[in-house]
Design a protein around this motif. Sequence first.
Motif, PDB file in Angstrom:
ATOM      1  N   GLY A 188       0.831  -1.196   0.000  1.00  0.00           N
ATOM      2  CA  GLY A 188       0.000   0.000   0.000  1.00  0.00           C
ATOM      3  C   GLY A 188       0.864   1.244   0.000  1.00  0.00           C
ATOM      4  N   PRO A 189       0.243   2.431   0.160  1.00  0.00           N
ATOM      5  CA  PRO A 189       0.990   3.691   0.181  1.00  0.00           C
ATOM      6  C   PRO A 189       2.016   3.726   1.304  1.00  0.00           C
ATOM      7  N   LEU A 190       2.913   4.684   1.246  1.00  0.00           N
ATOM      8  CA  LEU A 190       4.026   4.749   2.188  1.00  0.00           C
ATOM      9  C   LEU A 190       3.607   5.146   3.601  1.00  0.00           C
ATOM     10  N   LEU A 191       2.503   5.891   3.748  1.00  0.00           N
ATOM     11  CA  LEU A 191       2.182   6.475   5.048  1.00  0.00           C
ATOM     12  C   LEU A 191       1.420   5.582   6.028  1.00  0.00           C
ATOM     13  N   PRO A 192       0.315   4.940   5.674  1.00  0.00           N
ATOM     14  CA  PRO A 192      -0.458   4.244   6.716  1.00  0.00           C
ATOM     15  C   PRO A 192       0.370   3.194   7.441  1.00  0.00           C
ATOM     16  N   GLN A 193       0.165   3.108   8.758  1.00  0.00           N
ATOM     17  CA  GLN A 193       0.945   2.181   9.570  1.00  0.00           C
ATOM     18  C   GLN A 193       0.728   0.733   9.143  1.00  0.00           C
ATOM     19  N   ASN A 194      -0.512   0.383   8.770  1.00  0.00           N
ATOM     20  CA  ASN A 194      -0.745  -1.015   8.389  1.00  0.00           C
ATOM     21  C   ASN A 194      -0.010  -1.382   7.105  1.00  0.00           C
ATOM     22  N   SER A 195       0.126  -0.417   6.196  1.00  0.00           N
ATOM     23  CA  SER A 195       0.881  -0.653   4.962  1.00  0.00           C
ATOM     24  C   SER A 195       2.363  -0.849   5.269  1.00  0.00           C
ATOM     25  N   ILE A 196       2.870  -0.045   6.185  1.00  0.00           N
ATOM     26  CA  ILE A 196       4.276  -0.166   6.607  1.00  0.00           C
ATOM     27  C   ILE A 196       4.515  -1.522   7.250  1.00  0.00           C
ATOM     28  N   ASP A 197       3.614  -1.899   8.161  1.00  0.00           N
ATOM     29  CA  ASP A 197       3.801  -3.150   8.900  1.00  0.00           C
ATOM     30  C   ASP A 197       3.683  -4.379   7.995  1.00  0.00           C
ATOM     31  N   ARG A 198       2.810  -4.325   7.015  1.00  0.00           N
ATOM     32  CA  ARG A 198       2.693  -5.465   6.092  1.00  0.00           C
ATOM     33  C   ARG A 198       3.953  -5.601   5.250  1.00  0.00           C
ATOM     34  N   PHE A 199       4.514  -4.482   4.862  1.00  0.00           N
ATOM     35  CA  PHE A 199       5.780  -4.519   4.116  1.00  0.00           C
ATOM     36  C   PHE A 199       6.890  -5.103   4.988  1.00  0.00           C
ATOM     37  N   LEU A 200       6.958  -4.673   6.256  1.00  0.00           N
ATOM     38  CA  LEU A 200       8.009  -5.158   7.155  1.00  0.00           C
ATOM     39  C   LEU A 200       7.851  -6.648   7.448  1.00  0.00           C
ATOM     40  N   GLY A 201       6.602  -7.117   7.539  1.00  0.00           N
ATOM     41  CA  GLY A 201       6.366  -8.547   7.747  1.00  0.00           C
ATOM     42  C   GLY A 201       6.831  -9.364   6.551  1.00  0.00           C
ATOM     43  N   TYR A 202       6.538  -8.879   5.357  1.00  0.00           N
ATOM     44  CA  TYR A 202       7.003  -9.511   4.114  1.00  0.00           C
ATOM     45  C   TYR A 202       8.521  -9.598   4.089  1.00  0.00           C
TER      46      TYR A 202
END
Length: 346
Positions: A188-202
């Motif tokens: 997802g976009p760079l800002l929302p926390q859930n988008s950040i966390d999903r990227f970090l989990g990946y």
Amino acid sequence: MKPVTLKQIAEILDISVTTVSKALKDYPDVSKKTKGLVRDLAQTLNYKPNEFAVNLRTKESKTIGLIIPEIVHHFFSSVIKGIINQAEKKGYLVIILQSNESYDLEKKQLKLLLNKRVDGILISIANGTADFNHLEEVLRDGKPLVMFDKIAKVVNCSKVIIDDRKAAYNATQHLIDTGCKRIAHFRGPLLPQNSIDRFLGYKKALLDNNIEYDSSLVYICECGDKSFEEGKLNAKKVLEDHSDVDGIFINTDMVAIGAITAFKDLGVKIPEDISIVGFSNWFMSSAITPTLTTINQPGYEMGKKAFKQLYKELKTLKKEKHIIPKIIELETNLVERNTTKPILKN
């Protein structure tokens, strides 16, 4: 005709206004006979309580505000159902506003709700929200604020969330366990926390399995009303940029369905050529062919929990001046379907 008042009922029955009020509220110090007379007459005269007067007296509007990025989104529609289910039980009206993923609109809507003197606010923030002063203003105004799904960690209020990092890790791990070695991520976009966390989990799942992280395999999707088209577009880009990709973890089911559609049009076999895992378990994920393996995100339960927490804080504020914020974390699970291959046996 003017609305019937308690005074009129009292005069007809030759009792006090206080007795009428107590009878309608089922106070124990009023006889059953009097209660029956009052209720029967109130029904005959079509008496309705003056909610405005009650609200002035109790300093409650019996309304709450709800701001979400998208109303038509499957996940958020499930959240709305959960909130309304609980709100109706407690006699609350829910004012629902859509931010359209706009920070500016979100700010205006919060101000509108405060001006309408809602008792509390539930919000899932917009993708474009980077400054949180408008959220802090709600707390400064003495209103309870509960965030859900897309949150701001720095705002000191209660939140209802899932462990996005863990869910994304499990999604990526599933692709690895089914034999995928070159895994892309539509984030997802760079800002929302859930988008950040999903990227970090990946990313962590790759590194824990000794798979080198490659930033060129990460494609950004704004995940708004063009999610389906973004999925199709990024699917084509992946094939052009990385012909060796054999798995993709995708941030939302709508984007994933767009990708599946594009791959099918291009003759790519799923899961034989490319495996896909989505996120949210939208009803279409089990209707598309092949059916989509995805992370089940409990939207309805999140809505129920969010309202329950807000209601609890509203009750707390009647007795105390301070609320202790609470983090409520809901469980997710992987739903295996046909866009991924069976797990490899050791």
